[in-house]
Design a protein around this motif. Structure first.
Motif, PDB file in Angstrom:
ATOM      1  N   ASP A   1       3.954  -4.750   5.786  1.00 37.31           N
ATOM      2  CA  ASP A   1       4.279  -4.815   4.354  1.00 37.31           C
ATOM      3  C   ASP A   1       4.880  -6.178   4.010  1.00 37.31           C
ATOM      4  N   LEU A   2       4.137  -7.240   4.347  1.00 39.82           N
ATOM      5  CA  LEU A   2       4.689  -8.586   4.236  1.00 39.82           C
ATOM      6  C   LEU A   2       4.740  -9.088   2.797  1.00 39.82           C
ATOM      7  N   HIS A   3       5.940  -9.453   2.384  1.00 38.09           N
ATOM      8  CA  HIS A   3       6.172 -10.103   1.098  1.00 38.09           C
ATOM      9  C   HIS A   3       6.556 -11.552   1.373  1.00 38.09           C
ATOM     10  N   GLU A   4       6.446 -12.407   0.375  1.00 37.88           N
ATOM     11  CA  GLU A   4       6.518 -13.851   0.624  1.00 37.88           C
ATOM     12  C   GLU A   4       7.834 -14.335   1.217  1.00 37.88           C
ATOM     13  N   ASN A   5       8.928 -13.591   1.057  1.00 36.82           N
ATOM     14  CA  ASN A   5      10.216 -14.046   1.595  1.00 36.82           C
ATOM     15  C   ASN A   5      10.580 -13.401   2.933  1.00 36.82           C
ATOM     16  N   ASP A   6       9.640 -12.700   3.527  1.00 33.47           N
ATOM     17  CA  ASP A   6       9.934 -12.033   4.796  1.00 33.47           C
ATOM     18  C   ASP A   6      10.116 -13.022   5.939  1.00 33.47           C
ATOM     19  N   VAL A   7      10.980 -12.625   6.885  1.00 33.18           N
ATOM     20  CA  VAL A   7      11.180 -13.353   8.144  1.00 33.18           C
ATOM     21  C   VAL A   7      10.838 -12.370   9.250  1.00 33.18           C
ATOM     22  N   MET A   8       9.805 -12.677  10.029  1.00 29.18           N
ATOM     23  CA  MET A   8       9.325 -11.742  11.044  1.00 29.18           C
ATOM     24  C   MET A   8       9.657 -12.253  12.443  1.00 29.18           C
ATOM     25  N   TRP A   9      10.246 -11.367  13.245  1.00 31.73           N
ATOM     26  CA  TRP A   9      10.442 -11.690  14.656  1.00 31.73           C
ATOM     27  C   TRP A   9       9.640 -10.716  15.496  1.00 31.73           C
ATOM     28  N   CYS A  10       8.531 -11.213  16.007  1.00 32.16           N
ATOM     29  CA  CYS A  10       7.748 -10.486  17.008  1.00 32.16           C
ATOM     30  C   CYS A  10       8.176 -11.046  18.352  1.00 32.16           C
ATOM     31  N   THR A  11       8.734 -10.205  19.218  1.00 31.54           N
ATOM     32  CA  THR A  11       9.363 -10.697  20.457  1.00 31.54           C
ATOM     33  C   THR A  11       8.370 -11.040  21.556  1.00 31.54           C
ATOM     34  N   SER A  12       7.089 -10.802  21.320  1.00 34.92           N
ATOM     35  CA  SER A  12       6.091 -11.057  22.363  1.00 34.92           C
ATOM     36  C   SER A  12       5.923 -12.546  22.632  1.00 34.92           C
ATOM     37  N   ASP A  13       5.666 -12.867  23.884  1.00 32.65           N
ATOM     38  CA  ASP A  13       5.293 -14.220  24.276  1.00 32.65           C
ATOM     39  C   ASP A  13       3.875 -14.515  23.776  1.00 32.65           C
ATOM     40  N   ILE A  14       3.580 -15.794  23.526  1.00 32.65           N
ATOM     41  CA  ILE A  14       2.229 -16.145  23.075  1.00 32.65           C
ATOM     42  C   ILE A  14       1.187 -15.947  24.164  1.00 32.65           C
ATOM     43  N   GLY A  15       1.633 -15.727  25.401  1.00 35.57           N
ATOM     44  CA  GLY A  15       0.691 -15.456  26.488  1.00 35.57           C
ATOM     45  C   GLY A  15      -0.009 -14.119  26.346  1.00 35.57           C
TER      46      GLY A  15
ATOM     47  N   ILE B   1      -3.880  -4.756  15.392  1.00 35.72           N
ATOM     48  CA  ILE B   1      -3.511  -3.336  15.375  1.00 35.72           C
ATOM     49  C   ILE B   1      -4.634  -2.507  14.755  1.00 35.72           C
ATOM     50  N   LEU B   2      -4.963  -1.381  15.395  1.00 34.88           N
ATOM     51  CA  LEU B   2      -5.995  -0.489  14.872  1.00 34.88           C
ATOM     52  C   LEU B   2      -5.463   0.894  14.508  1.00 34.88           C
ATOM     53  N   ILE B   3      -4.344   1.301  15.114  1.00 36.27           N
ATOM     54  CA  ILE B   3      -3.798   2.622  14.791  1.00 36.27           C
ATOM     55  C   ILE B   3      -2.293   2.507  14.548  1.00 36.27           C
ATOM     56  N   THR B   4      -1.871   2.945  13.382  1.00 35.57           N
ATOM     57  CA  THR B   4      -0.459   3.079  13.014  1.00 35.57           C
ATOM     58  C   THR B   4      -0.428   3.563  11.583  1.00 35.57           C
ATOM     59  N   SER B   5       0.576   4.310  11.195  1.00 37.87           N
ATOM     60  CA  SER B   5       0.685   4.735   9.801  1.00 37.87           C
ATOM     61  C   SER B   5       1.189   3.584   8.943  1.00 37.87           C
ATOM     62  N   LEU B   6       0.609   3.416   7.763  1.00 38.80           N
ATOM     63  CA  LEU B   6       1.068   2.367   6.855  1.00 38.80           C
ATOM     64  C   LEU B   6       2.477   2.707   6.367  1.00 38.80           C
ATOM     65  N   PRO B   7       3.388   1.720   6.342  1.00 37.46           N
ATOM     66  CA  PRO B   7       4.804   2.012   6.082  1.00 37.46           C
ATOM     67  C   PRO B   7       5.091   2.578   4.699  1.00 37.46           C
TER      68      PRO B   7
ATOM     69  N   ALA C   1       0.884  -1.177   0.000  1.00 31.57           N
ATOM     70  CA  ALA C   1       0.000   0.000   0.000  1.00 31.57           C
ATOM     71  C   ALA C   1       0.915   1.218   0.000  1.00 31.57           C
ATOM     72  N   ASN C   2       0.859   2.034  -1.056  1.00 32.62           N
ATOM     73  CA  ASN C   2       1.827   3.135  -1.143  1.00 32.62           C
ATOM     74  C   ASN C   2       1.214   4.484  -1.515  1.00 32.62           C
ATOM     75  N   ASP C   3      -0.127   4.576  -1.416  1.00 34.21           N
ATOM     76  CA  ASP C   3      -0.755   5.887  -1.639  1.00 34.21           C
ATOM     77  C   ASP C   3      -2.058   5.966  -0.839  1.00 34.21           C
ATOM     78  N   GLU C   4      -2.765   7.054  -0.994  1.00 33.29           N
ATOM     79  CA  GLU C   4      -3.967   7.313  -0.191  1.00 33.29           C
ATOM     80  C   GLU C   4      -5.183   6.492  -0.628  1.00 33.29           C
ATOM     81  N   SER C   5      -5.071   5.784  -1.753  1.00 31.62           N
ATOM     82  CA  SER C   5      -6.259   5.107  -2.295  1.00 31.62           C
ATOM     83  C   SER C   5      -6.871   4.107  -1.326  1.00 31.62           C
ATOM     84  N   VAL C   6      -6.031   3.419  -0.531  1.00 26.75           N
ATOM     85  CA  VAL C   6      -6.560   2.430   0.412  1.00 26.75           C
ATOM     86  C   VAL C   6      -7.380   3.106   1.514  1.00 26.75           C
ATOM     87  N   TYR C   7      -6.957   4.292   1.954  1.00 24.69           N
ATOM     88  CA  TYR C   7      -7.719   5.048   2.946  1.00 24.69           C
ATOM     89  C   TYR C   7      -9.017   5.575   2.339  1.00 24.69           C
ATOM     90  N   GLU C   8      -8.935   6.039   1.093  1.00 25.68           N
ATOM     91  CA  GLU C   8     -10.122   6.591   0.422  1.00 25.68           C
ATOM     92  C   GLU C   8     -11.175   5.513   0.201  1.00 25.68           C
TER      93      GLU C   8
END
Length: 656
Positions: A289-303, A416-422, A20-27
């Motif tokens: 902005d997930l693409h198919e080769n991404d490796v994501m580390w979210c440090t949160s516990d599953i709890g 997530i409900l609030i954050t600017s799209l990258p 997503a790289n322009d305002e069209s998704v918000y519109e």
């Protein structure tokens, strides 16, 4: 990112490749939010399509009414990237705490087989659709398998953080009437084995738990109850590696996750199958902005809900690789987190401000030592991040090229409900950003009128609500209505967070409404004061609370953690005759607040403490600090990451 004034925007290189790289998704979302979510849902797999996208009978609502799906079908056979494309790809990469132990990688096909084997084992134990299964596991691959296995057969999982006490576990088991408890013999924490089975046994006493399934993690001896206890490996060894997915209604209960306040009974937030899948998939895809080769580390516990959504379900729904880590990010060395990013070539890194401040304090030089060349996006979650930490994270870890998404959401919102799209922006240090497309987040004053630009008030959500928002509090509809729907009527969701929205449409979160002070009629945010104080280079972190004042209504009190050299100087003045360094430094803090915010915000008192009480997810428990002065019951402190800090603070401030 490139800077324009006090705002940051994605670089042209990032923007060009962003999903997503322009305002069209918000519109598009603004024109018809229901249709926006419906269009996104159509990209996922459904056994049967819904008859109506959104139905609202305040304070209750439904999404994708009549639709039938299963989250594991969307993770595995019907993954959006295609099963043949992902089956041999790493789904989960597990990093154990001990350095001498090798990481373990599960491909999507391996994870699917293990999920099905445990799903079949649960069925053999008599677990049916709708039964509750408690998961009390450390960050090991079997935790992911257990969650997915429950989802596969329609059992409702309730994950309990492995560092919670036996009593905290028991209260959740009792409330949910769990039939099965999945735990481990132990796990590693800072070089020592934590005996989890003993806590599991204690917590299960007198509850409805019929079976305890135990994963062998450390090999330490555990107490055993014949007929009730079973080893995970033995249960699954001879099970078939395929299990048919249970057809779930969009509004069927998917999981319960308990929120823990400082007192009172934990609230079991209820999340529904269909809406959660859609929100988890799309928030992750567009925000990270997930693409198919991404490796994501979210440090949160599953709890925690962050671990549920962005360490487990969302990465897998998107067909990417998720890194999970058993230990703590500063052990055995302060730069362990940096080693893991480099070792596993993480491209997306999502962590908490508390961790960021810890990295900055103890492993600041890691930002020179490590290039973090694989990183292309970084994120923050858990509490508002102060400007200094934001800038350190952006420059040191993100190398000024990675968009930094500061995210606001709650256990209750599911995602997530609030954050600017990258790929769009803008970003501003210490501001969460813009409401996600399809989310109506506004700020109301106490009378229910919408606040003007830059005017502080209460953050609320308006219909149509995000699909992943909770559907209720388990077995307590009265609590659900009272907590979320009583402040402004049954069609306005009250977040309990204070905020304002600036002229760029960016939301600045202060923290909980009870962390907003009213001093002589002025509404002051503890977050704003903390942000001002933490600009002083001698401050490691701080917390501000409000105490009752006969004249002003409330007055601010500061608890400050000093950096090592400053702390030593305050503790050991050069000579008894010299001016007290502590008094001098208290004055410096008061002056800083006066300068940054104004005289009205002047702290009444400043206390220097060794540590601040925090939850396991890193949130500072200001309510506990307040209750030290009001004499109220503190509640169960065993759920804190550092319960010993409370007694030390009492001594520091001269309280009994």
């Amino acid at each position: 990112m490139k800077k324009q004034g006090d705002l940051y925007y994605p670089t042209p290189e990032f923007k060009e490749k962003a999903l997503a790289n322009d305002e069209s998704v918000y519109e598009e979302a603004a024109r018809d939010p229901v249709r926006f979510w419906e269009t996104r849902a159509e990209k996922l797999f459904w056994f049967k399509k819904w008859s109506k996208a959104f139905e609202h009978t305040p304070p209750y609502f439904k999404w994708f009414v009549g639709g039938k799906t299963n989250i594991t079908s969307n993770v595995f056979e019907k993954n959006s990237l295609g099963w043949e494309k992902i089956r041999g790809k790493p789904a989960v990469v597990w990093e154990p705490e001990p350095l001498e132990e090798k990481p373990r990688t599960l491909s999507y096909e391996q994870l699917f087989k293990e999920t099905c084997q445990f799903a079949n084992a649960l069925k053999r134990m008599g677990v049916k659709k709708g039964d509750r299964v408690a998961i009390y596991l450390p960050m090991i691959p079997e935790a992911v398998v257990a969650m997915l296995a429950c989802a596969r057969i329609g059992a409702v999982h309730l994950v309990v953080f492995s560092a919670f006490s036996a009593q905290a576990l028991k209260s959740r088991l009792e409330d949910a009437e769990a039939k099965v408890l999945v735990t481990a013999d132990g796990y590693w924490r800072r070089g020592k084995i934590v005996d989890l089975k003993t806590s599991a046994d204690e917590g299960a006493k007198g509850t409805s738990v019929e079976k305890i399934v135990v994963v062998k993690r450390t090999g330490n001896k555990v107490a055993w109850t014949q007929g009730r206890d079973a080893w995970f490996e033995e249960l699954t060894r001879n099970e078939k590696d395929f299990c048919e997915a249970e057809v779930m209604d969009a509004e069927d209960l998917f999981f319960i996750l308990y929120t823990s306040g400082s007192t009172g009974k934990p609230k079991g937030t209820m999340h529904a199958c269909g809406g959660y899948i859609v929100q988890a998939f799309w928030t992750a895809k567009l925000i990270f902005d997930l693409h198919e080769n991404d490796v994501m580390w979210c440090t949160s516990d599953i709890g925690w809900v962050t671990g549920h959504t962005y360490a487990v379900y969302a990465p897998l729904l998107n067909g990417i690789t998720s890194v999970i880590f058993e230990g703590v990010p500063d052990f055995p060395a302060p730069d362990r987190w940096a080693q893991i990013i480099e070792k596993h070539k993480a491209s997306v890194f999502y962590t908490a401000p508390t961790a960021i401040r810890m990295f900055k304090k103890f492993a600041g030089d890691a930002t020179q030592k490590y290039g973090f060349k694989t990183l292309r996006l970084i994120g923050s979650v858990g509490e508002p991040i102060d400007e200094e930490s934001w800038l350190w994270y952006f420059k040191g870890v993100g190398k000024e090229k990675c968009p930094l998404v500061d995210t606001w959401w709650q256990t209750e919102t599911g995602g997530i409900l609030i954050t600017s799209l990258p790929g769009v922006g803008p970003f501003k240090p210490s501001y969460a950003g813009r409401p996600f497309p399809g989310v109506k987040a506004v700020v109301f004053d106490d009378e229910g009128k919408q606040c003007k630009t830059n005017e502080s008030g209460n953050l609320v959500l308006l219909p149509p609500f995000a699909p992943g928002l909770l559907r209720g509090i388990y077995k307590n509809p009265a609590k659900y209505e009272e907590t979320y729907w009583s402040q402004y009527g049954k069609s306005v969701y009250f977040t309990s967070d204070g905020a304002f929205i600036d002229e760029n449409g960016l939301v600045r979160i202060f923290g909980r409404v009870d962390d907003v002070l009213k001093v002589a009629g002025h509404r002051l945010s503890t977050g704003e004061m903390e942000n001002a104080i933490e600009k002083l280079p001698q401050i490691s972190e701080c917390a501000v609370i409000g105490l009752a004042d006969e004249i002003k209504g409330q007055t601010p009190v500061v608890f400050a953690v000093l950096k090592n050299a400053t702390a030593a100087a305050v503790a050991s003045p050069a000579s008894p005759a010299a001016a007290s360094p502590a008094d001098d430094f208290k004055k410096k803090i008061v002056d800083q607040v006066r300068k940054e915010i104004g005289p009205i915000a002047s702290p009444k008192e400043v206390y220097f403490v060794e540590d601040l009480p925090k939850t396991r997810s890193g949130k500072i428990m200001r309510r506990i600090l307040r209750k030290l002065f009001t004499g109220e019951e503190l509640g169960d402190l065993s759920t804190l990451a550092n319960p010993e800090s409370v007694e030390k603070i009492k001594q520091s401030v001269g309280l009994k």
